[in-house]
Design an enzyme around this catalytic site. Structure first.
Site, short mmCIF file in Angstrom:
data_model
loop_
_atom_site.label_atom_id
_atom_site.label_comp_id
_atom_site.label_asym_id
_atom_site.label_seq_id
_atom_site.Cartn_x
_atom_site.Cartn_y
_atom_site.Cartn_z
N HIS A 115 -55.87 -19.97 -31.13
CA HIS A 115 -56.40 -21.12 -30.37
C HIS A 115 -56.87 -22.19 -31.34
CE1 HIS A 115 -59.02 -22.41 -26.67
NE2 HIS A 115 -58.60 -23.47 -27.36
N GLU A 162 -53.54 -24.93 -22.98
CA GLU A 162 -54.91 -24.84 -22.44
C GLU A 162 -55.08 -25.95 -21.40
OE1 GLU A 162 -58.09 -25.49 -25.23
OE2 GLU A 162 -59.52 -24.37 -24.04
N ALA A 175 -64.15 -30.19 -22.37
CA ALA A 175 -63.66 -31.46 -22.91
C ALA A 175 -62.19 -31.68 -22.53
CB ALA A 175 -63.86 -31.50 -24.41
N HIS A 184 -61.76 -21.63 -18.75
CA HIS A 184 -62.20 -22.83 -18.04
C HIS A 184 -62.26 -22.53 -16.55
CE1 HIS A 184 -62.39 -25.81 -21.28
NE2 HIS A 184 -61.41 -25.13 -21.84
N ASN A 244 -67.76 -19.92 -23.30
CA ASN A 244 -67.76 -21.36 -23.07
C ASN A 244 -66.86 -21.73 -21.90
OD1 ASN A 244 -67.93 -21.09 -26.44
ND2 ASN A 244 -69.47 -22.33 -25.43
N ASP A 284 -68.76 -20.31 -34.68
CA ASP A 284 -69.29 -21.41 -35.49
C ASP A 284 -70.81 -21.49 -35.39
OD1 ASP A 284 -69.48 -22.35 -32.91
OD2 ASP A 284 -68.46 -24.25 -33.26
N ILE A 301 -72.33 -22.64 -33.03
CA ILE A 301 -72.63 -23.82 -32.21
C ILE A 301 -72.17 -23.56 -30.77
CG2 ILE A 301 -72.09 -26.26 -31.84
CD1 ILE A 301 -71.63 -26.24 -35.02
N ASP A 343 -60.60 -22.88 -32.33
CA ASP A 343 -60.61 -23.96 -31.34
C ASP A 343 -60.82 -25.30 -32.05
OD1 ASP A 343 -60.45 -25.17 -28.85
OD2 ASP A 343 -62.54 -24.78 -28.30
#
Lengths: 351, 351
Positions: free
Chosen positions: A49, A107, A118, A173, A197, A225, A227, A251
């Site tokens: 990804h 994706e 996003a 998603h 996420n 990460d 984050i 990603d």
């Protein structure tokens, strides 16, 4: 070629000092009696990804760019990756200059508006009943994986038609309920995109996709990460799922490896500050994570063994994508990385 | 007294057919060669968190009511329980008619307003620096446990002063961050009240009390009514924590065992419909769960073994509260329950 006196790390056979003889293929692996070593030999990494790196974006890359994309990934220790699209009009897919030895991770657009992250909501749509409808836009052989929200009525038919064509389905998603995700799981769709996420959160009376990912035997992409999810969260996932059910992904977007500034992700403006990529509303927009950093982070976050690191960075993804790789064993392809004890990449072979 | 040919269930020695000879104390336990049995012998249950049952409420019960409270609990298979207070002016604590053989679970007022659940916010206050300040209202020997939100500045001093007096601290009704909970954990406070109700939720960038409860080696109270948390959630907790780290509680209120209708919990009005107790704003207000049902639910939700059921229903709570009980083994107190194979209670001994 012979590499001697290295710590050999195999995801199944474990860690031991020895020597490896190889050309394109591993010819021999010998255990030594020594216990000291200077460097570590691991199976090269796989990133299922990744949107882009160093100014290159899957959606707009030329054939020349894709060559560079591979070179940049080789520096990260990644021998195979899935260039990943963003939600777009399907006609855009026909413009991608994919090299013949790679396959796409699509994706979107078959994702949930509520968990768009996003991605441009304007192009989101339900999956068709049959993946063959995508043949209008690109050959199905170009597609390695599609991220789909399982709550669409057409999900199951679409997913089964993908399965027949050898295209992996990854749930993502998604605002699905636990029962919806469980149904997908029971029908054999057991992979989740960038967990947790852009997924319905864990609630104690409705477990959502997040709870389903933890409770059921799903394999989970993780962006390590620090984050996208905190180090503690990564540790929790590792504790619950074990290394067998985790696949590291970056990603990353075109800003990865470049300075902070303004970038595009599909047709959305992204601002990168301190390496964190966001839309103007603050939504995380992919990462600037490099795979070479992801592995260091994962070890730091979880205290996992190197054997487990070989699982999450290569072996699990190889099994998932049906790739011949991820092992250091006689007869297997010699896609190899030499690292120092701090996990810095010193050399790569055969990619 | 000898019970022959029963399935003996001990939380450590496991499950086997045999006979048990006992008076107040277990005199002998013999394994038999048989594999068939009609009934199950288990250590009697412990409920560390119960506000009331059948019209009786800890806050208002007379001495006579407390006798009935014990009789009602005996019918549930519970030989020991902690009558539990609600958030109230501290002066109210001096009015409780506690029998000498029980100790209170003080739930509030040292809790977080943001996670008050069905507690009256008007009386919420930070804990004092020293538990001795509560001696103005009741002898410290009356207190078995106090539920406290660890985010108060005074938490650590208060909790340590409780520890010295043998009073258990349970973290609960808390909006703490992961770091705050971790700090409490590292200082030895490793128990959480009715997980994950009235706790800061799991988020992937801030794990909250919920995430800390799952990640760190906390012992968790669980209300297994299928309402406070879904059966799937209970299964998730069981999967992650194991039976060793779960303690079943009812958190039941005076409406338990009575018909739907209007009840009081402290000075708050509670409406019970279909056995679900709520404040007028929809907040869950304790349960109407009976312990005899909680054990059936837990087995149904998790598919756990009877050995594990003995842990979550008795042994873990005994260890937690420093009670002599929870075993079927020579020399241990003979607090015993006979159940049929559907886990219906047929007989109880010695309480």
């Amino acid at each position: 070629m012979i590499i001697e006196n290295v710590l050999i790390v195999d995801p199944l056979d474990g860690e031991y000092v020895g020597s490896v003889e190889f050309e394109d293929v591993i010819l021999d692996v010998k255990k030594s009696n020594k216990s000291t070593y200077d460097n570590i030999l691991m199976p090269a990494f796989v990133d299922p990804h990744i949107h882009g790196i160093k100014g290159i974006d899957t959606m707009t890359a030329s054939q020349e760019d894709f060559k560079k994309f591979k070179e940049f990934e080789a520096l990260e220790g990644v021998w195979y990756f899935q260039p990943t699209t963003v939600t777009c009009p399907l006609t855009k897919l026909s413009e991608i200059n994919l090299p013949s030895d790679l396959k796409l991770h699509i994706e979107g657009p078959f994702i949930a508006s509520k968990r768009k992250g996003a991605h441009n909501e304007a192009y989101i749509q339900p999956p068709p009943r049959d993946v063959h409808e995508l043949e209008r836009y690109l050959p199905l052989s170009y597609i390695g994986m599609i991220t789909v929200a399982p709550e669409y009525d057409t999900f199951m038919e679409f997913a089964r038609s993908c399965e027949v064509k050898g295209i992996r389905i990854s749930l993502g998603h998604s605002d699905a309920t636990f029962e919806q995700v469980k149904s997908a799981f029971e029908n054999g769709f057991k992979r989740i995109t960038h967990f947790p996420n852009a997924l319905s959160p864990l609630h104690h009376r409705e477990l959502g996709v997040t709870g389903a990912g933890l409770l059921l035997d799903f394999t989970l992409e993780i962006i390590a990460d620090g984050i996208h999810c905190s180090p503690d969260f990564v540790r929790l996932v590792y504790k619950i799922k074990g290394a067998q059910r985790i696949i590291l992904v970056t990603d990353s977007i075109s800003a990865a490896g470049l300075k902070d500034g303004s970038y595009m992700l599909g047709d959305l403006h992204v601002r990168v500050e301190n390496g964190i990529a966001k839309l103007h509303d603050g939504t995380l927009a992919g990462s600037t994570l490099r795979f070479s950093q992801a592995i260091k982070n994962f070890v730091k976050f979880t205290d996992c063994s190197l054997k487990e690191l070989a699982m999450v960075s290569s072996y699990n993804a190889c099994k998932d994508l049906n790739l011949n790789g991820g092992r250091i064993k006689k007869g297997h392809p010699a896609k190899l990385i030499l690292l120092d004890k701090d996990l810095n990449i010193k050399k790569v072979w055969n990619f």
